[in-house]
Design a protein around this motif. Structure first.
Motif, PDB file in Angstrom:
ATOM      1  N   ASP A   1       0.791  -1.239   0.000  1.00  0.00           N
ATOM      2  CA  ASP A   1       0.000   0.000   0.000  1.00  0.00           C
ATOM      3  C   ASP A   1       0.822   1.287   0.000  1.00  0.00           C
ATOM      4  O   ASP A   1       0.290   2.362   0.272  1.00  0.00           O
ATOM      5  CB  ASP A   1      -0.989   0.022   1.170  1.00  0.00           C
ATOM      6  CG  ASP A   1      -2.056  -1.047   1.038  1.00  0.00           C
ATOM      7  OD1 ASP A   1      -2.425  -1.376  -0.110  1.00  0.00           O
ATOM      8  OD2 ASP A   1      -2.520  -1.546   2.071  1.00  0.00           O
TER       9      ASP A   1
ATOM     10  N   TYR B   1       2.437   7.310  -3.639  1.00  0.00           N
ATOM     11  CA  TYR B   1       1.194   6.594  -3.349  1.00  0.00           C
ATOM     12  C   TYR B   1       1.263   6.033  -1.936  1.00  0.00           C
ATOM     13  O   TYR B   1       2.209   5.329  -1.585  1.00  0.00           O
ATOM     14  CB  TYR B   1       0.956   5.450  -4.337  1.00  0.00           C
ATOM     15  CG  TYR B   1      -0.239   4.620  -3.982  1.00  0.00           C
ATOM     16  CD1 TYR B   1      -1.531   5.100  -4.183  1.00  0.00           C
ATOM     17  CD2 TYR B   1      -0.086   3.369  -3.410  1.00  0.00           C
ATOM     18  CE1 TYR B   1      -2.635   4.349  -3.834  1.00  0.00           C
ATOM     19  CE2 TYR B   1      -1.186   2.607  -3.056  1.00  0.00           C
ATOM     20  CZ  TYR B   1      -2.456   3.105  -3.269  1.00  0.00           C
ATOM     21  OH  TYR B   1      -3.560   2.364  -2.911  1.00  0.00           O
ATOM     22  N   ASP B   2       0.284   6.377  -1.128  1.00  0.00           N
ATOM     23  CA  ASP B   2       0.146   5.845   0.223  1.00  0.00           C
ATOM     24  C   ASP B   2      -1.346   5.619   0.445  1.00  0.00           C
ATOM     25  O   ASP B   2      -2.117   6.577   0.542  1.00  0.00           O
ATOM     26  CB  ASP B   2       0.710   6.822   1.248  1.00  0.00           C
ATOM     27  CG  ASP B   2       0.705   6.258   2.662  1.00  0.00           C
ATOM     28  OD1 ASP B   2      -0.129   5.367   2.956  1.00  0.00           O
ATOM     29  OD2 ASP B   2       1.518   6.718   3.475  1.00  0.00           O
ATOM     30  N   ALA B   3      -1.754   4.374   0.498  1.00  0.00           N
ATOM     31  CA  ALA B   3      -3.177   4.030   0.591  1.00  0.00           C
ATOM     32  C   ALA B   3      -3.841   4.574   1.850  1.00  0.00           C
ATOM     33  O   ALA B   3      -5.054   4.742   1.873  1.00  0.00           O
ATOM     34  CB  ALA B   3      -3.353   2.514   0.519  1.00  0.00           C
ATOM     35  N   THR B   4      -3.052   4.887   2.893  1.00  0.00           N
ATOM     36  CA  THR B   4      -3.660   5.449   4.102  1.00  0.00           C
ATOM     37  C   THR B   4      -4.053   6.915   3.896  1.00  0.00           C
ATOM     38  O   THR B   4      -4.845   7.449   4.660  1.00  0.00           O
ATOM     39  CB  THR B   4      -2.711   5.345   5.318  1.00  0.00           C
ATOM     40  OG1 THR B   4      -1.537   6.116   5.061  1.00  0.00           O
ATOM     41  CG2 THR B   4      -2.345   3.899   5.591  1.00  0.00           C
ATOM     42  N   GLU B   5      -3.472   7.568   2.867  1.00  0.00           N
ATOM     43  CA  GLU B   5      -3.788   8.968   2.572  1.00  0.00           C
ATOM     44  C   GLU B   5      -4.818   9.102   1.455  1.00  0.00           C
ATOM     45  O   GLU B   5      -5.700   9.941   1.519  1.00  0.00           O
ATOM     46  CB  GLU B   5      -2.523   9.721   2.172  1.00  0.00           C
ATOM     47  CG  GLU B   5      -1.504   9.813   3.282  1.00  0.00           C
ATOM     48  CD  GLU B   5      -0.207  10.454   2.809  1.00  0.00           C
ATOM     49  OE1 GLU B   5      -0.117  10.863   1.630  1.00  0.00           O
ATOM     50  OE2 GLU B   5       0.719  10.542   3.618  1.00  0.00           O
ATOM     51  N   SER B   6      -4.677   8.290   0.413  1.00  0.00           N
ATOM     52  CA  SER B   6      -5.548   8.384  -0.750  1.00  0.00           C
ATOM     53  C   SER B   6      -5.394   7.118  -1.593  1.00  0.00           C
ATOM     54  O   SER B   6      -4.329   6.509  -1.597  1.00  0.00           O
ATOM     55  CB  SER B   6      -5.174   9.601  -1.593  1.00  0.00           C
ATOM     56  OG  SER B   6      -5.882   9.604  -2.807  1.00  0.00           O
ATOM     57  N   ARG B   7      -6.432   6.755  -2.304  1.00  0.00           N
ATOM     58  CA  ARG B   7      -6.358   5.600  -3.206  1.00  0.00           C
ATOM     59  C   ARG B   7      -5.822   5.999  -4.574  1.00  0.00           C
ATOM     60  O   ARG B   7      -5.689   5.183  -5.465  1.00  0.00           O
ATOM     61  CB  ARG B   7      -7.737   4.962  -3.365  1.00  0.00           C
ATOM     62  CG  ARG B   7      -8.356   4.433  -2.083  1.00  0.00           C
ATOM     63  CD  ARG B   7      -7.505   3.448  -1.325  1.00  0.00           C
ATOM     64  NE  ARG B   7      -7.426   2.148  -1.951  1.00  0.00           N
ATOM     65  CZ  ARG B   7      -6.609   1.180  -1.560  1.00  0.00           C
ATOM     66  NH1 ARG B   7      -5.822   1.367  -0.518  1.00  0.00           N
ATOM     67  NH2 ARG B   7      -6.573   0.029  -2.167  1.00  0.00           N
ATOM     68  N   VAL B   8      -5.508   7.292  -4.740  1.00  0.00           N
ATOM     69  CA  VAL B   8      -5.015   7.813  -6.012  1.00  0.00           C
ATOM     70  C   VAL B   8      -3.592   8.331  -5.818  1.00  0.00           C
ATOM     71  O   VAL B   8      -3.336   9.113  -4.901  1.00  0.00           O
ATOM     72  CB  VAL B   8      -5.920   8.969  -6.505  1.00  0.00           C
ATOM     73  CG1 VAL B   8      -5.396   9.544  -7.802  1.00  0.00           C
ATOM     74  CG2 VAL B   8      -7.359   8.504  -6.643  1.00  0.00           C
ATOM     75  N   PRO B   9      -2.641   7.916  -6.673  1.00  0.00           N
ATOM     76  CA  PRO B   9      -1.275   8.429  -6.547  1.00  0.00           C
ATOM     77  C   PRO B   9      -1.212   9.932  -6.819  1.00  0.00           C
ATOM     78  O   PRO B   9      -2.024  10.475  -7.566  1.00  0.00           O
ATOM     79  CB  PRO B   9      -0.497   7.676  -7.628  1.00  0.00           C
ATOM     80  CG  PRO B   9      -1.378   6.602  -8.115  1.00  0.00           C
ATOM     81  CD  PRO B   9      -2.773   6.952  -7.754  1.00  0.00           C
ATOM     82  N   ARG B  10      -0.228  10.597  -6.204  1.00  0.00           N
ATOM     83  CA  ARG B  10       0.059  11.999  -6.490  1.00  0.00           C
ATOM     84  C   ARG B  10       1.281  12.055  -7.397  1.00  0.00           C
ATOM     85  O   ARG B  10       2.220  11.279  -7.233  1.00  0.00           O
ATOM     86  CB  ARG B  10       0.355  12.779  -5.205  1.00  0.00           C
ATOM     87  CG  ARG B  10      -0.835  12.939  -4.297  1.00  0.00           C
ATOM     88  CD  ARG B  10      -0.502  13.742  -3.030  1.00  0.00           C
ATOM     89  NE  ARG B  10       0.637  13.180  -2.298  1.00  0.00           N
ATOM     90  CZ  ARG B  10       1.809  13.789  -2.080  1.00  0.00           C
ATOM     91  NH1 ARG B  10       2.016  15.003  -2.522  1.00  0.00           N
ATOM     92  NH2 ARG B  10       2.765  13.193  -1.401  1.00  0.00           N
TER      93      ARG B  10
END
Length: 107
Positions: free
Chosen positions: A34, A55-64
């Motif tokens: 994740d 990408y960090d799934a704990t912050e958002s499901r969409v990469p920055r």
């Protein structure tokens, strides 16, 4: 490889280097469940420029995605992508040397 910054017809900065160049592009990549951080960087005029994917799934499901700029050893400023992104970072980093000085590592 070449990095261009600016609008079509109004390029504000360009940087080119080949694979064998000592002062060329480097990469960093960190991956675990994740979480996926990738950067391609170069140094010009005392500043480090990086194209990144975070990408960090704990912050958002969409990469920055974006560009980060920092004076060597100073604070970083990020310009986030505002439009559709075509992501080929993983293909490109296979041809670059690792920046071993970065905390991200090179997994």
């Amino acid at each position: 490889m070449t990095y261009l910054f600016g609008a079509v017809g109004n390029i504000e900065m360009a940087y080119s280097a080949n694979e064998a160049s000592e002062n060329g592009f480097t990469y960093n990549h960190y991956f675990r469940a994740d979480v996926d951080y990738a950067r391609i960087s170069f140094v010009k005029g005392g500043y480090e420029y990086s194209v990144f994917r975070s990408y960090d799934a704990t912050e958002s499901r969409v990469p920055r995605y974006g560009v980060a700029v920092a004076r060597r050893g100073g604070d970083e400023v990020q310009i986030k992508c505002q439009s559709k992104v075509v992501d080929h970072l993983s293909k490109v980093i296979d041809h670059l040397k690792c920046d071993a000085s970065s905390a991200l590592g090179c997994s």
